[in-house]
Design an enzyme around this catalytic site. Structure first.
Site, PDB file in Angstrom:
ATOM      1  N   ASP A 194       9.911  -8.704   3.051  1.00  0.00           N
ATOM      2  CA  ASP A 194       9.542  -8.859   1.635  1.00  0.00           C
ATOM      3  C   ASP A 194      10.213  -7.819   0.733  1.00  0.00           C
ATOM      4  O   ASP A 194      10.338  -6.659   1.078  1.00  0.00           O
ATOM      5  CB  ASP A 194       8.033  -8.750   1.450  1.00  0.00           C
ATOM      6  CG  ASP A 194       7.646  -9.002   0.008  1.00  0.00           C
ATOM      7  OD1 ASP A 194       7.990 -10.074  -0.511  1.00  0.00           O
ATOM      8  OD2 ASP A 194       7.021  -8.122  -0.617  1.00  0.00           O
ATOM      9  N   ASP A 216       0.350  -9.885  -4.351  1.00  0.00           N
ATOM     10  CA  ASP A 216       1.607  -9.126  -4.400  1.00  0.00           C
ATOM     11  C   ASP A 216       1.407  -7.838  -5.199  1.00  0.00           C
ATOM     12  O   ASP A 216       2.278  -7.437  -5.988  1.00  0.00           O
ATOM     13  CB  ASP A 216       2.760  -9.957  -4.982  1.00  0.00           C
ATOM     14  CG  ASP A 216       4.117  -9.294  -4.713  1.00  0.00           C
ATOM     15  OD1 ASP A 216       4.167  -8.289  -3.979  1.00  0.00           O
ATOM     16  OD2 ASP A 216       5.127  -9.784  -5.249  1.00  0.00           O
ATOM     17  N   LEU A 233       0.829  -1.213   0.000  1.00  0.00           N
ATOM     18  CA  LEU A 233       0.000   0.000   0.000  1.00  0.00           C
ATOM     19  C   LEU A 233       0.862   1.262   0.000  1.00  0.00           C
ATOM     20  O   LEU A 233       0.347   2.367  -0.151  1.00  0.00           O
ATOM     21  CB  LEU A 233      -0.961  -0.014   1.198  1.00  0.00           C
ATOM     22  CG  LEU A 233      -1.956  -1.186   1.232  1.00  0.00           C
ATOM     23  CD1 LEU A 233      -2.883  -1.085   2.444  1.00  0.00           C
ATOM     24  CD2 LEU A 233      -2.785  -1.254  -0.053  1.00  0.00           C
ATOM     25  N   ASN A 242       9.428  -9.373  -9.304  1.00  0.00           N
ATOM     26  CA  ASN A 242      10.250 -10.295  -8.499  1.00  0.00           C
ATOM     27  C   ASN A 242       9.360 -11.153  -7.620  1.00  0.00           C
ATOM     28  O   ASN A 242       8.584 -10.577  -6.854  1.00  0.00           O
ATOM     29  CB  ASN A 242      11.184  -9.527  -7.573  1.00  0.00           C
ATOM     30  CG  ASN A 242      12.411  -9.026  -8.285  1.00  0.00           C
ATOM     31  OD1 ASN A 242      12.660  -9.366  -9.432  1.00  0.00           O
ATOM     32  ND2 ASN A 242      13.171  -8.195  -7.609  1.00  0.00           N
ATOM     33  N   ASN A 301       7.507  -2.790   3.516  1.00  0.00           N
ATOM     34  CA  ASN A 301       8.635  -2.113   2.860  1.00  0.00           C
ATOM     35  C   ASN A 301       8.270  -0.694   2.434  1.00  0.00           C
ATOM     36  O   ASN A 301       8.334  -0.325   1.277  1.00  0.00           O
ATOM     37  CB  ASN A 301       9.175  -2.931   1.672  1.00  0.00           C
ATOM     38  CG  ASN A 301       8.131  -3.224   0.598  1.00  0.00           C
ATOM     39  OD1 ASN A 301       6.935  -3.146   0.847  1.00  0.00           O
ATOM     40  ND2 ASN A 301       8.584  -3.553  -0.596  1.00  0.00           N
ATOM     41  N   HIS A 305       4.849 -15.639  -2.612  1.00  0.00           N
ATOM     42  CA  HIS A 305       4.888 -15.758  -4.083  1.00  0.00           C
ATOM     43  C   HIS A 305       5.772 -16.882  -4.648  1.00  0.00           C
ATOM     44  O   HIS A 305       6.781 -16.619  -5.305  1.00  0.00           O
ATOM     45  CB  HIS A 305       5.277 -14.433  -4.723  1.00  0.00           C
ATOM     46  CG  HIS A 305       6.372 -13.644  -4.052  1.00  0.00           C
ATOM     47  ND1 HIS A 305       7.593 -14.189  -3.727  1.00  0.00           N
ATOM     48  CD2 HIS A 305       6.411 -12.348  -3.653  1.00  0.00           C
ATOM     49  CE1 HIS A 305       8.333 -13.265  -3.166  1.00  0.00           C
ATOM     50  NE2 HIS A 305       7.647 -12.146  -3.100  1.00  0.00           N
ATOM     51  N   HIS A 311       3.520   1.002  -8.883  1.00  0.00           N
ATOM     52  CA  HIS A 311       4.665   1.896  -9.090  1.00  0.00           C
ATOM     53  C   HIS A 311       4.226   3.098  -9.910  1.00  0.00           C
ATOM     54  O   HIS A 311       3.218   3.055 -10.612  1.00  0.00           O
ATOM     55  CB  HIS A 311       5.795   1.159  -9.807  1.00  0.00           C
ATOM     56  CG  HIS A 311       6.484   0.151  -8.946  1.00  0.00           C
ATOM     57  ND1 HIS A 311       7.234   0.509  -7.837  1.00  0.00           N
ATOM     58  CD2 HIS A 311       6.533  -1.200  -9.006  1.00  0.00           C
ATOM     59  CE1 HIS A 311       7.716  -0.593  -7.272  1.00  0.00           C
ATOM     60  NE2 HIS A 311       7.301  -1.638  -7.942  1.00  0.00           N
ATOM     61  N   HIS A 366      10.453 -13.915   1.422  1.00  0.00           N
ATOM     62  CA  HIS A 366      10.634 -13.711  -0.025  1.00  0.00           C
ATOM     63  C   HIS A 366      11.820 -14.596  -0.403  1.00  0.00           C
ATOM     64  O   HIS A 366      12.964 -14.236  -0.165  1.00  0.00           O
ATOM     65  CB  HIS A 366      10.923 -12.233  -0.264  1.00  0.00           C
ATOM     66  CG  HIS A 366      11.262 -11.871  -1.677  1.00  0.00           C
ATOM     67  ND1 HIS A 366      10.567 -10.925  -2.383  1.00  0.00           N
ATOM     68  CD2 HIS A 366      12.234 -12.312  -2.504  1.00  0.00           C
ATOM     69  CE1 HIS A 366      11.079 -10.807  -3.593  1.00  0.00           C
ATOM     70  NE2 HIS A 366      12.104 -11.624  -3.689  1.00  0.00           N
TER      71      HIS A 366
HETATM   72  O1  DOR Z   1       8.037  -7.327  -7.804  1.00  0.00           O
HETATM   73  C1  DOR Z   1       8.088  -7.070  -6.616  1.00  0.00           C
HETATM   74  N1  DOR Z   1       7.745  -5.852  -6.149  1.00  0.00           N
HETATM   75  N2  DOR Z   1       8.489  -8.006  -5.749  1.00  0.00           N
HETATM   76  C2  DOR Z   1       8.719  -7.732  -4.457  1.00  0.00           C
HETATM   77  O2  DOR Z   1       9.066  -8.615  -3.734  1.00  0.00           O
HETATM   78  C3  DOR Z   1       8.559  -6.358  -3.942  1.00  0.00           C
HETATM   79  C4  DOR Z   1       7.585  -5.619  -4.746  1.00  0.00           C
HETATM   80  C5  DOR Z   1       7.595  -4.136  -4.461  1.00  0.00           C
HETATM   81  O3  DOR Z   1       7.623  -3.751  -3.303  1.00  0.00           O
HETATM   82  O4  DOR Z   1       7.509  -3.366  -5.420  1.00  0.00           O
END
Ligand code: DOR
Length: 437
Positions: free
Chosen positions: A154, A313, A65, A286, A96, A234, A317, A181
């Site tokens: 993660d 997941d 989030l 990832n 994170n 995942h 972005h 992870h």
């Molecule tokens: O693709 C990913 N994006 N894998 C992850 O483990 C973290 C995540 C992110 O926080 O953008």
């Protein structure tokens, strides 16, 4: 709040083995009961569910989030609105953020913001190590007391075996799983996709499936050593699914999740074999999209219950994070709003029965984290969805509630849509126009 009757839908409540046409009656934010169609009583609000499926609201054990700190990518408000649009009434937020969720007051902050918004329910996952730096364990017992439901670094694996061992020992104290992870950081360094024929053809650095296998093997050994509670995030490879299967047979306390994209998208998306052009950063995630054989193994493992549940997941972005060359792009797919439509491909192709899919989205994840959610039993909170398994629609990322428009599925036709989402007896999302054809 008035009594509401959801009329004539096919009610699928896997927690109780229900799959039949029934009315669902909701009052005071709770499910009151279910009955054969009896007709609405005076004063009841009626929701017509004929031709639709009525199921518990989905539970997502793994989403990002981004608040606090990365509000340009997502906020708790936009992320939970996206959750509701995707049928998720409970989401678990990964830590994170900036700062990372390391303390009881960090946990309380996310809980408070979410509670004040009153959209989807938000559960908080704390870090395993302070700042996710892999040096020192976080205050997991304090965070558990504040209501954290799990712990994870993660984005990366818990850095050392010693820290993971101690984290799993703490899970015995807190009763909360360690979500790892599983990716060997050394093998994965500098890679942008799965290693295999496709990466060789594209000339891109790939991470072998073995990076996941190695990481899962370490964690399973430590779960055996400690008796602690491990949850593998995942899962993306056949080898990892096999290891988990064997570990469960052995009695190791492990659970696992798989994402919609790892179930249904393959690494040749990066070669332009599907809807996206070659080298499209929206396909970077990832762990990476894997081979068709891996997808098939994951689908089998999900159906068999070797992999316990589905988690999105959801990794929103900003445009600048993705509109660049693959090597510089942030990994992640914005997944909450396409999850159900994409997953319905498993049902429409006969890979998984609809009731199993719904179980993996509801009671199964709830069980894994010990959440009071995922069932329509009388007395339960009225968190539910109305689904149209046949509705055809075209993904338009520009219209996502999420700030993250980063999906390789933009423009893709999907069959299966969330029509209505109810939280605590209140309609929290409703499709404006149901698009057919
Ligand atoms: O693709 C990913 N994006 N894998 C992850 O483990 C973290 C995540 C992110 O926080 O953008």
């Amino acid at each position: 709040m008035r009594r509401t009757r959801i009329v004539g839908g096919r009610v699928i409540d896997p927690a109780r083995g229900v799959d039949q046409v029934l009315d669902v009656v909701v009052e005071g934010g709770r499910v009151v009961g279910m009955a054969q169609e009896t007709g609405a009583a005076a004063g009841e609000v009626v929701i017509d569910a004929r031709g639709l499926v009525v199921a518990p609201g989905f539970v997502d054990l793994h989403c990002h989030l981004r608040e606090p700190g990365y509000e340009h990518k997502e906020t708790i408000a936009t992320g939970t609105a996206a959750a509701l649009a995707g049928g998720f009434t409970t989401v678990c937020a990964m830590p994170n953020t900036l700062p990372t969720i390391d303390t009881a007051s960090d946990v309380a902050y996310v809980q408070d913001v979410a509670r004040r918004l009153g959209l989807a329910r938000v559960q908080v996952i704390g870090t395993v190590t302070k700042g996710q730096q892999g040096q020192e364990l976080s205050e997991m017992a304090d965070m558990a007391q504040a209501g954290a439901v799990a712990f994870s670094d993660d984005g990366r694996q818990v850095a050392t075996s010693r820290l993971m061992r101690h984290a799993l020992e703490y899970s015995l104290l807190t009763g909360r799983p360690i979500v790892d992870h599983c990716e060997d950081a050394d093998l994965a360094a500098g890679t942008v996709m799965n290693e295999g024929p496709v990466s060789a053809r594209l000339g891109l650095p790939g991470v072998p499936a073995e990076a996941e296998e190695i990481a899962v093997a370490r964690d399973l050994a430590l779960a055996r050593l400690t008796g602690g509670r491990l949850h593998v995030a995942h899962v993306s490879t056949r080898a990892a699914a096999r290891l988990i299967e064997r570990a469960k047979e052995e009695g190791i306390r492990v659970s696992a999740e798989v994402t919609p994209h790892h179930l249904l998208l393959t690494d040749d998306w990066l070669a332009g074999a599907h809807a996206t052009p070659p080298y499209d950063a929206r396909c970077r995630v990832n762990p990476p999209l894997r081979s068709a054989e891996d997808c098939e193994a994951l689908q089998w493992a999900l159906g068999a219950g070797v992999i316990d549940c589905i988690a999105t997941d959801h990794a929103p972005h900003a445009r600048v994070d993705k509109e660049c060359e693959l090597g510089a792009a942030a990994p992640g797919i914005s997944g909450l709003e396409t999850a159900f439509g994409l997953l319905m491909r498993l049902v429409h192709t006969g890979r998984i029965p609809l009731a199993t899919l719904i179980a993996r989205l509801t009671c199964d994840p709830a069980r894994v984290f010990g959440l009071d959610a995922g069932s329509l039993r009388p007395g339960a909170a009225a968190d539910l969805v109305l689904l149209d398994p046949l509705a055809e629609w075209t993904v338009d990322a520009a219209r996502f509630r999420s700030k993250g428009k980063n999906t390789p599925l933009d423009g893709e036709r999907l069959h299966g849509r969330v029509v209505l989402t109810m939280v605590n007896g209140t309609v929290a999302h409703q499709l404006e126009a149901q698009v057919h054809g």
